[in-house]
Design a protein around this motif. Structure first.
Motif, short mmCIF file in Angstrom:
data_model
loop_
_atom_site.label_atom_id
_atom_site.label_comp_id
_atom_site.label_asym_id
_atom_site.label_seq_id
_atom_site.Cartn_x
_atom_site.Cartn_y
_atom_site.Cartn_z
N UNK A 1 33.15 53.77 61.98
CA UNK A 1 33.06 52.88 63.13
C UNK A 1 32.05 51.74 62.97
N UNK A 2 31.23 51.77 61.90
CA UNK A 2 30.23 50.72 61.71
C UNK A 2 30.90 49.42 61.26
N UNK A 3 30.61 48.31 61.96
CA UNK A 3 31.15 47.01 61.59
C UNK A 3 30.12 45.92 61.83
N UNK A 4 30.52 44.67 61.60
CA UNK A 4 29.61 43.52 61.75
C UNK A 4 29.03 43.41 63.15
N UNK A 5 29.89 43.56 64.13
CA UNK A 5 29.45 43.38 65.53
C UNK A 5 28.39 44.41 65.91
N UNK A 6 28.66 45.66 65.60
CA UNK A 6 27.68 46.73 65.91
C UNK A 6 26.40 46.49 65.13
N UNK A 7 26.56 46.07 63.86
CA UNK A 7 25.39 45.81 63.03
C UNK A 7 24.52 44.70 63.60
N UNK A 8 25.14 43.59 64.03
CA UNK A 8 24.38 42.48 64.61
C UNK A 8 23.74 42.88 65.92
N UNK A 9 24.46 43.68 66.72
CA UNK A 9 23.90 44.16 67.98
C UNK A 9 22.65 45.00 67.72
N UNK A 10 22.74 45.89 66.73
CA UNK A 10 21.58 46.74 66.38
C UNK A 10 20.45 45.90 65.81
N UNK A 11 20.81 44.89 64.98
CA UNK A 11 19.80 44.01 64.39
C UNK A 11 19.02 43.25 65.46
N UNK A 12 19.75 42.61 66.38
CA UNK A 12 19.08 41.85 67.43
C UNK A 12 18.33 42.79 68.38
N UNK A 13 18.92 43.97 68.60
CA UNK A 13 18.24 44.96 69.45
C UNK A 13 16.92 45.39 68.86
N UNK A 14 16.88 45.59 67.53
CA UNK A 14 15.63 46.00 66.88
C UNK A 14 14.57 44.92 66.98
N UNK A 15 15.00 43.65 66.91
CA UNK A 15 14.04 42.54 67.06
C UNK A 15 13.44 42.55 68.46
#
Length: 616
Positions: A586-600
């Motif tokens: 289920x891991x994709x670009x959208x989830x990855x970017x959401x997690x990336x921005x969330x971590x920031x």
């Protein structure tokens, strides 16, 4: 065009978001796939524009930035016609940047509040005697200014007429109004709450105490610690490594979507921003609470301190000593006291001021050939007599005979905790004065707080006699106490402590103790708004408020801990995401970017907790 795009970055972000919403409404509400695709295509193109420009600018200076990774990832998604992910990734990246900027602005709110307090105009006395409003930049030293009720004091100056009460919170952190009258010092940026005063400008512009505080806080917030410099170097090589890794994955798997997902997941945004946001928030908290921390390197060093060394007079004590005992050894004392007052009125030393105040109004003589003996006192010629004023060492150096009674008096007064000042006229002892200073209220409780924060050694080094120093040490529960210390003795003792592996902070007045302030791992000045205190130390406790010291130590420990937390969060998120990309379907670009921005946002919000830090 570039300027236009950057200027409209916020509008582009929200337009991109609106197009994405339109796309999904058209698909799920009206089953219009064509409108769905075109809305996402337009959202992808306008969304990637500012990111691509920043990527191009980075590549021009040979830097592979986060923007480069995101631009390549979005272009790849676009080429494989995955418009949904290309649009959502650009929107999340832009929206994340927008939220980051807003929250980061809050961490810099302390410096913003300071700059807003900076005066912009002044009422200046013109040649015709009238006062006219002028820009504060048009005020020169020596100008006479009028300050009315409710107005900001425009420059550092001295009151020449009038009285009033001034709120000095911008300088000292204390909001209780301070009474001002003729000859009182006033500082730029403070507010006259009642009364009307005229002042003569002593320091203007950036030379004012307020101007220097703003400059120090700005420099401190922009400075970088070793940790930040390491992260900067790390990200310089890490980001290209992610790009190479993604390319290798594509070569092996021929899976474009997997490769571009790795580009997004590997972005080190939280790592790059995590440490600076903690640093800025911590320094901002200090500025609000009357503690000037000169940079993140200071924060790291002070958080590790295990030994704090104090000067006594003006640090552990109030610094306003009074003459408690006087012993006389000769006749014609009116003349002797005149000589003594004439010499001491030229000194700024607290003991000299105490003697002048004690003697009061008396006939004064011109003083010639003044010689200040370091760690001893003063020798001068007054009315054709050689006058020596100082401690026992000075008397011995001047070959002044100390008889049994004098030595007994010296021992007795030392035993009571007095600082001793002896006066000899032409080599003959005339007066012995015992001067005592009061311990600062609340110092004992503050020292206990330092111990609770992990400080193992509390040491006092003083030029005063050992008896006085021992009494202070005993009352305050200090670890060690040393008297009869010259400035070079203090710095030598600090060097010995450092050789033993101790991390040493020195707390002094910033003037007499400048060698120790410079040598210690952290120099802390009890700054009553003085130039020297602000310039020579690593940390300044405004208004000479000792109670700010535990807050400063607690704040630096909390800030250093916060930095470590942010590094763990940032690195942990990247490791988890990169693990999931190979193990979870289920891991994709959208989830990855959401997690990336969330971590920031998480590391920024974690850092912002420091703005409200208070020592418990």
């Amino acid at each position: 065009m570039q300027r236009f795009i950057f200027r409209k970055k916020k509008e582009i972000t929200f337009l991109s978001g609106a197009l994405i919403i339109l796309a999904f409404i058209s698909k799920f509400a009206f089953q219009n796939v064509e409108l769905f695709n075109w809305a996402l295509i337009i959202a992808s193109i306008i969304g990637v524009a500012p990111i691509a420009i920043q990527a191009y600018q980075a590549l021009r200076v040979k830097v592979v930035s986060i923007d480069v990774l995101v631009t390549i990832a979005v272009a790849g998604a676009f080429l494989i016609r995955n418009f949904e992910e290309s649009a959502i990734v650009t929107f999340l990246f832009l929206f994340g940047a927008y939220l980051e900027q807003r929250t980061l602005n809050q961490t810099r709110s302390a410096i913003k509040e300071l700059t807003e307090l900076a005066p912009e105009s002044a009422l200046k006395q013109m040649e015709n005697g009238e006062f006219e409003e002028v820009d504060v930049d048009d005020v020169d030293e020596g100008d006479i200014l009028l300050v009315k009720t409710g107005a900001k004091v425009p420059v550092d100056g001295t009151v020449i007429t009038g009285e009033g009460h001034i709120n000095e919170a911008s300088i000292t952190g204390e909001s209780v109004p301070v009474s001002k009258k003729k000859d009182s010092q006033v500082f730029a940026g403070t507010i006259l709450e009642n009364g009307t005063i005229q002042i003569v400008a002593d320091r203007v512009g950036e030379d004012t105490t307020f101007g220097k505080i703003i400059e120090l806080v700005e420099e401190a917030q922009d400075s970088k610690s070793k940790t930040e410099r390491f992260i900067d170097r790390f990200s310089k090589y890490y980001t290209p490594a992610v790009l190479i890794f993604a390319f290798v994955v594509w070569l092996i798997s021929r899976d474009v979507e997997l490769a571009i997902t790795i580009l997004v997941l590997g972005c080190p945004g939280a790592l790059v921003i995590g440490v600076p946001v903690s640093n800025v928030a911590g320094i901002g908290n200090g500025a609000r609470n009357g503690v000037l921390l000169k940079g993140s390197e200071v924060i790291q060093s002070f958080s590790k301190v295990d030994t704090v060394v104090f000067d006594k007079t003006g640090t552990l004590t109030i610094g306003n000593p009074e003459v408690a005992d006087t012993e006389i050894y000769g006749d014609n004392m009116d003349e002797v006291f005149s000589y003594l007052a004439s010499v001491e009125r030229e000194s700024d030393h607290p003991l000299a001021k105490a003697i002048v105040n004690h003697i009061g109004e008396i006939n004064l003589y011109p003083v010639e050939k003044t010689d200040v003996v370091k760690g001893g006192g003063i020798v001068a010629n007054v009315n054709n007599h050689r006058i020596a004023v100082g401690n026992v060492k000075l008397m011995e150096a001047e070959n002044v005979l100390l008889n049994e009674k004098a030595r007994a008096d010296i021992a007795r007064l030392e035993g009571k905790g007095n600082s001793l000042v002896l006066t000899a006229v032409d080599g003959e002892l005339k007066v012995l004065m015992g001067i005592r200073d009061q311990i600062r209220p609340g110092v004992k409780e503050d020292l206990q707080k330092l111990k609770a924060l992990g400080v193992k050694n509390l040491i006092v080094l003083s030029g005063d006699n050992q008896g006085t120093v021992d009494l202070v040490s005993s009352e305050l529960g200090l670890t060690e106490a040393y008297g009869h210390m010259l400035p070079e003795d203090k710095s030598a003792h600090i060097a010995k402590l450092q050789e033993k592996g101790q991390v040493v902070a020195f707390v002094g007045d910033g003037v007499n103790d400048s060698p120790s302030l410079a040598l210690a791992d952290i120099g802390i000045a009890m700054g009553g708004g003085t130039d020297v205190a602000i310039e020579t130390s690593d940390i300044v406790l405004m208004n000479s408020d000792f109670s700010r010291l535990p807050h400063a130590l607690g704040l630096t420990k909390a800030t250093a801990s916060n930095m470590r937390q942010n590094i763990i969060i940032a690195v942990g998120v990247v490791i988890i995401l990169l693990t999931f990309v190979f193990t979870k379907e289920w891991m994709n670009m959208t989830i990855g970017m959401l997690a990336h921005e969330g971590s920031i946002l998480v590391v920024i919000l974690n850092g912002m907790r420091l703005i409200r830090y208070k020592l418990r």
